[in-house]
Structure formats: structure tokens, C-alpha cells
Enzyme design. Structure first.
Site, PDB file in Angstrom:
ATOM      1  N   ASP A   1      -5.636  -0.043  -1.948  1.00  0.00           N
ATOM      2  CA  ASP A   1      -6.310  -0.792  -2.728  1.00  0.00           C
ATOM      3  C   ASP A   1      -7.633  -1.343  -2.067  1.00  0.00           C
ATOM      4  OD1 ASP A   1      -5.356  -2.840  -0.803  1.00  0.00           O
ATOM      5  OD2 ASP A   1      -6.095  -4.315  -2.294  1.00  0.00           O
TER       6      ASP A   1
ATOM      7  N   GLY B   1       0.660  -1.277   0.218  1.00  0.00           N
ATOM      8  CA  GLY B   1       0.042  -0.077   0.047  1.00  0.00           C
ATOM      9  C   GLY B   1       0.708   0.990   0.008  1.00  0.00           C
TER      10      GLY B   1
ATOM     11  N   GLU C   1       4.184   3.910   5.923  1.00  0.00           N
ATOM     12  CA  GLU C   1       2.840   2.886   6.108  1.00  0.00           C
ATOM     13  C   GLU C   1       1.878   3.908   5.080  1.00  0.00           C
ATOM     14  OE1 GLU C   1       1.225   0.570   6.112  1.00  0.00           O
ATOM     15  OE2 GLU C   1       1.602  -0.635   7.857  1.00  0.00           O
ATOM     16  N   ASP C   2       1.004   3.306   4.398  1.00  0.00           N
ATOM     17  CA  ASP C   2      -0.157   3.840   3.778  1.00  0.00           C
ATOM     18  C   ASP C   2      -1.125   4.422   4.644  1.00  0.00           C
ATOM     19  OD1 ASP C   2      -0.983   1.237   4.431  1.00  0.00           O
ATOM     20  OD2 ASP C   2      -1.960   0.890   2.687  1.00  0.00           O
TER      21      ASP C   2
ATOM     22  N   LYS D   1      -6.474   6.691  10.618  1.00  0.00           N
ATOM     23  CA  LYS D   1      -7.984   6.821  11.117  1.00  0.00           C
ATOM     24  C   LYS D   1      -7.906   6.725  12.626  1.00  0.00           C
ATOM     25  CE  LYS D   1      -9.643   3.755   7.242  1.00  0.00           C
ATOM     26  NZ  LYS D   1     -10.241   2.429   7.041  1.00  0.00           N
TER      27      LYS D   1
ATOM     28  N   ASP E   1      -4.666   2.213  10.793  1.00  0.00           N
ATOM     29  CA  ASP E   1      -6.252   1.919  11.028  1.00  0.00           C
ATOM     30  C   ASP E   1      -6.208   1.588  12.295  1.00  0.00           C
ATOM     31  OD1 ASP E   1      -8.857   1.533  10.512  1.00  0.00           O
ATOM     32  OD2 ASP E   1      -8.525  -0.448   9.748  1.00  0.00           O
TER      33      ASP E   1
ATOM     34  N   VAL F   1     -10.538   3.817   2.191  1.00  0.00           N
ATOM     35  CA  VAL F   1      -9.966   4.747   1.339  1.00  0.00           C
ATOM     36  C   VAL F   1      -9.202   3.935   0.348  1.00  0.00           C
ATOM     37  CG1 VAL F   1      -8.221   6.665   1.053  1.00  0.00           C
ATOM     38  CG2 VAL F   1      -9.500   6.374   3.092  1.00  0.00           C
TER      39      VAL F   1
HETATM   40  P1  IMP Z   1      -4.304  -1.858  10.920  1.00  0.00           P
HETATM   41  O1  IMP Z   1      -3.472  -3.006  11.431  1.00  0.00           O
HETATM   42  O2  IMP Z   1      -5.613  -1.921  11.332  1.00  0.00           O
HETATM   43  O3  IMP Z   1      -3.762  -0.436  11.378  1.00  0.00           O
HETATM   44  O4  IMP Z   1      -4.330  -1.799   9.237  1.00  0.00           O
HETATM   45  C1  IMP Z   1      -3.249  -1.665   8.465  1.00  0.00           C
HETATM   46  C2  IMP Z   1      -3.499  -2.179   7.047  1.00  0.00           C
HETATM   47  O5  IMP Z   1      -4.884  -2.191   6.832  1.00  0.00           O
HETATM   48  C3  IMP Z   1      -2.977  -0.807   6.194  1.00  0.00           C
HETATM   49  O6  IMP Z   1      -1.666  -0.819   5.961  1.00  0.00           O
HETATM   50  C4  IMP Z   1      -3.813  -1.046   4.808  1.00  0.00           C
HETATM   51  O7  IMP Z   1      -3.113  -2.017   4.249  1.00  0.00           O
HETATM   52  C5  IMP Z   1      -5.060  -1.688   5.490  1.00  0.00           C
HETATM   53  N1  IMP Z   1      -6.161  -0.658   5.366  1.00  0.00           N
HETATM   54  C6  IMP Z   1      -6.886  -0.204   6.696  1.00  0.00           C
HETATM   55  N2  IMP Z   1      -7.792   0.613   6.215  1.00  0.00           N
HETATM   56  C7  IMP Z   1      -7.611   0.945   4.782  1.00  0.00           C
HETATM   57  C8  IMP Z   1      -8.498   1.433   3.991  1.00  0.00           C
HETATM   58  O8  IMP Z   1      -9.187   2.398   4.256  1.00  0.00           O
HETATM   59  N3  IMP Z   1      -8.061   1.475   2.538  1.00  0.00           N
HETATM   60  C9  IMP Z   1      -7.263   0.330   2.302  1.00  0.00           C
HETATM   61  N4  IMP Z   1      -6.527  -0.269   3.010  1.00  0.00           N
HETATM   62  C10 IMP Z   1      -6.624  -0.161   4.469  1.00  0.00           C
END
Ligand code: IMP
Length: 179
Positions: free
Chosen positions: A155, A40, A95-96, A127, A99, A149
Site C-alpha cells: 500500500d 502487506g 513478507e511483502d 530492495k 527494505d 512499490v
Molecule cells: P523494513 O523494516 O525497512 O525492511 O520495512 C519493512 C516494511 O516496510 C515492509 O514490510 C512494508 O510494509 C514497508 N515498505 C517498505 N518499502 C515499501 C514499499 O516500497 N512499498 C510498500 N511498503 C513498503
């Protein structure tokens, strides 16, 4: 399912340039390693490094998270590891989006054991309303609401990474976007 524009390309470009200048000032005289988390963050990282005016190297981490796109499990598998040691190096993880924070927090624990001189985080998006594990984002592009997003590297089911702007997926919730 439809997509609705969220942040346009010139706004992204301006913010990315600002972050690159901040990084340049913070790391003057230091040996910097940029570590984009695939897939991402590849577009963000590619734009960011072009405006960092320092000697740096780039090494990639590939990760797969278990759990669906809406509910990260926090169990992360490293599918492609760094090709060089980061011991005594100044590392910025790219990171992209942060979340729940579970992926970054896992990666920080993992990378810290490799004894870098310092370890910081740059993320294009955050977020805050979804936080389960608080992480400090040293260089943040934009905070967004609890929306899904896509675009600029992010993606939905592997699609939309090539959009030059950020957009929100509306309608049906996405069944499992991935890194
Ligand atoms: P986390 O572990 O919940 O912080 O999620 C991290 C990963 O989930 C990110 O690096 C993304 O690849 C994916 N992700 C979370 N939210 C989104 C979004 O809104 N769009 C696309 N990918 C997301």
C-alpha cells in the site's frame, strides 16, 4: 502522485508458482506453518499457499513499525500475535518486501525464542540497496531498485493493495505507508 506499472500480473503469478514448487520440494514430509506478516503480504501469501502441495497451517502476525515509510526505525510492535505455538514446527515467515531488513530481523529474533524446528523467510520483494540489517531471504520473488512499490497487497497510505500487478509510485514521496 502517479503510479507506473513495474511487474505485471502474469509475471508475478509465474514467479509465485515457482517459489511454491521450491517450497513443496524443500518441505516434503514436514509439518509446515506459513506465517504471513499483515497486512502487506496477504495477497502474496494467498496465492503462494494455493500452489504448495503439502499439508500446512497458516497463522498470521500483525506488526506495526514505527518511523515513516522511507525510513524504518526498526522498532516493531506485534499487534496481532500467532494463535498457536510454533515450537518444533517448520515455519516460513512471509513478507511483502524486505527494505532496510529491520522488521524481519526483529521478527526472526522474536520467533526464534519460540523454538521452531526451523525458520525461513519468503519475501515477494527485496530492495538490496536499502539494506541496514542483512537478512537471508530463502525464497525471493523479485529484487527491485530503491523505489516505492504498491499493488498486489502493498500500500501507499492504505491504498492500492487491490492492484493485481506491482507498480511504482512516482512524483511526491509517500508520507507514511504502513503494514
Ligand atoms: P523494513 O523494516 O525497512 O525492511 O520495512 C519493512 C516494511 O516496510 C515492509 O514490510 C512494508 O510494509 C514497508 N515498505 C517498505 N518499502 C515499501 C514499499 O516500497 N512499498 C510498500 N511498503 C513498503
Amino acid at each position: 502522485m502517479a503510479i507506473k506499472p513495474l511487474i505485471d500480473a502474469s509475471t508475478i503469478a509465474q514467479r509465485v508458482t515457482e517459489l511454491a514448487h521450491e517450497i513443496t520440494n524443500d518441505y516434503l514430509g514436514k509439518e509446515l506453518v506459513i506465517v504471513p506478516v499483515l497486512k502487506g503480504s496477504y495477497v502474496f501469501a494467498a496465492d503462494l499457499v494455493r500452489y504448495i502441495e503439502l499439508d500446512l497451517s497458516v497463522d498470521f502476525l500483525g506488526v506495526r513499525s514505527y518511523g515513516d515509510a522511507q525510513d524504518s526505525s526498526g522498532v516493531v510492535q506485534i499487534t496481532t500475535d500467532l494463535s498457536h505455538s510454533i515450537e518444533d514446527k517448520h515455519v516460513i515467515l512471509i513478507e511483502d518486501i524486505v527494505d532496510t531488513g529491520l522488521t524481519v530481523s526483529y521478527l526472526f529474533k522474536n520467533l526464534s525464542t519460540r523454538r521452531p524446528a526451523s525458520l525461513k523467510l519468503a519475501s515477494l520483494l527485496h530492495k538490496p540497496s536499502r539494506t541496514r540489517e542483512a537478512v537471508k531471504i530463502d525464497y525471493l520473488g523479485f529484487a527491485v531498485e530503491d523505489v516505492f512499490v504498491v499493488g498486489y497487497g502493498l500500500d501507499h497510505a492504505q491504498k492500492f493493495r487491490n492492484l493485481p500487478y506491482l507498480a511504482v509510485v512516482t512524483g511526491e514521496l509517500p508520507p507514511g505507508a504502513s503494514q
